[in-house]
Design a protein around this motif. Structure first.
Motif, PDB file in Angstrom:
ATOM      1  N   ASN A 124      10.810   1.541  -3.002  1.00 48.15           N
ATOM      2  CA  ASN A 124      11.595   2.020  -4.467  1.00 48.15           C
ATOM      3  C   ASN A 124      11.275   0.909  -5.595  1.00 48.15           C
ATOM      4  N   GLY A 125      11.345  -0.338  -5.042  1.00 43.52           N
ATOM      5  CA  GLY A 125      11.522  -1.311  -6.187  1.00 43.52           C
ATOM      6  C   GLY A 125      10.432  -1.478  -7.108  1.00 43.52           C
ATOM      7  N   ALA A 126       9.370  -0.853  -6.771  1.00 40.97           N
ATOM      8  CA  ALA A 126       8.101  -1.149  -7.962  1.00 40.97           C
ATOM      9  C   ALA A 126       8.092   0.033  -9.041  1.00 40.97           C
ATOM     10  N   ILE A 167       0.816  -2.274  -6.009  1.00 41.36           N
ATOM     11  CA  ILE A 167       1.636  -2.840  -7.061  1.00 41.36           C
ATOM     12  C   ILE A 167       2.960  -2.857  -6.541  1.00 41.36           C
ATOM     13  N   GLU A 168       3.483  -4.190  -6.279  1.00 47.58           N
ATOM     14  CA  GLU A 168       4.759  -4.756  -5.639  1.00 47.58           C
ATOM     15  C   GLU A 168       5.685  -4.924  -6.784  1.00 47.58           C
ATOM     16  N   ASP A 169       7.014  -5.133  -6.426  1.00 50.30           N
ATOM     17  CA  ASP A 169       8.143  -5.649  -7.321  1.00 50.30           C
ATOM     18  C   ASP A 169       8.353  -7.113  -6.943  1.00 50.30           C
ATOM     19  N   ILE A 170       8.194  -7.643  -5.831  1.00 44.18           N
ATOM     20  CA  ILE A 170       8.412  -8.961  -5.288  1.00 44.18           C
ATOM     21  C   ILE A 170       7.939  -9.133  -4.197  1.00 44.18           C
TER      22      ILE A 170
HETATM   23 MG    MG Z   1      10.055  -3.178  -2.689  1.00 44.12          MG
END
Ligand code: MG
Ligand code: XMP
Length: 176
Positions: free
Chosen positions: A45-47, A99-102
């Motif tokens: 979900n993060g990204a 595409i990643e958040d972290i």
């Molecule tokens: Mg993530």
């Protein structure tokens, strides 16, 4: 300062800084991928918020797909990477950009990247909003990076602490 569940967080990266950096990275990616019709694969979900803002700033022909992985519970990684929603796009012979958040320990991508490579994309690169180099367990090659951060838990701009905090427009860091 804000409180989420039982923890306090302090402002860390402002909305303006995020917007400027996202635009800059989007320009770089647009220049690198012009004419190649890349397929972006955002990791949920993060990204989701970063992916949305980055994708809007691209001025090239591009596609986007989503995959859901999970390895976090609370503020520490469980170490297990689960695929909750698989990829519906065919990445064979495509220029793919994850595409990643972290990137934290690197466990998630260390587990997930070989699965993608197995489908033989024409190229495979990674863009991430954040990277915690001090937390590295599995080194991951990052092609486009917005911010390097210390090994402290962060929330906001898509990132959550046990479900909350994703809607914050800026990034907050765990206090102390
Ligand atoms: Mg993530
Ligand atoms: P690994 O350790 O596999 O972690 O590189 C990647 C995933 O873990 C989550 N993560 C965080 N989420 N604040 C969060 O809200 C953090 O500080 C944090 N560090 C890691 C995130 O989902 C990432 O994709």
């Amino acid at each position: 300062m804000i409180t989420i569940h039982d923890k306090n967080f302090v402002p860390y990266i402002s909305e303006t800084e995020i917007k400027e950096k996202v635009k800059k990275i989007a320009r770089q990616i647009s220049d690198d991928y012009r004419g190649l019709k890349p397929l972006f694969v955002a990791i949920l979900n993060g990204a989701f918020m970063f992916a949305s803002d980055l994708f809007k700033e691209l001025d090239i022909e591009a596609e986007i797909a989503f995959i859901k992985l999970a390895s976090y519970k609370g503020t520490t990684s469980t170490g297990k990477v689960l695929t909750a929603i698989g990829l519906d796009a065919d990445i064979h012979n495509r220029h793919v950009v994850i595409i990643e958040d972290i990137v934290d320990t690197g466990k998630t991508l260390h587990t997930f990247l070989p699965t993608l490579e197995h489908s033989q994309p024409k190229s495979l690169k990674l863009v991430t909003l954040l990277h915690k180099p001090e937390a590295t367990v599995h080194p991951i090659a990052i092609d486009y990076l917005c911010f390097i951060i210390p090994n402290k838990f962060v929330v906001g701009y898509g990132l959550d602490y046990d479900g909350l905090g994703r809607n914050l427009k800026e990034i907050y860091q765990l206090e102390g």
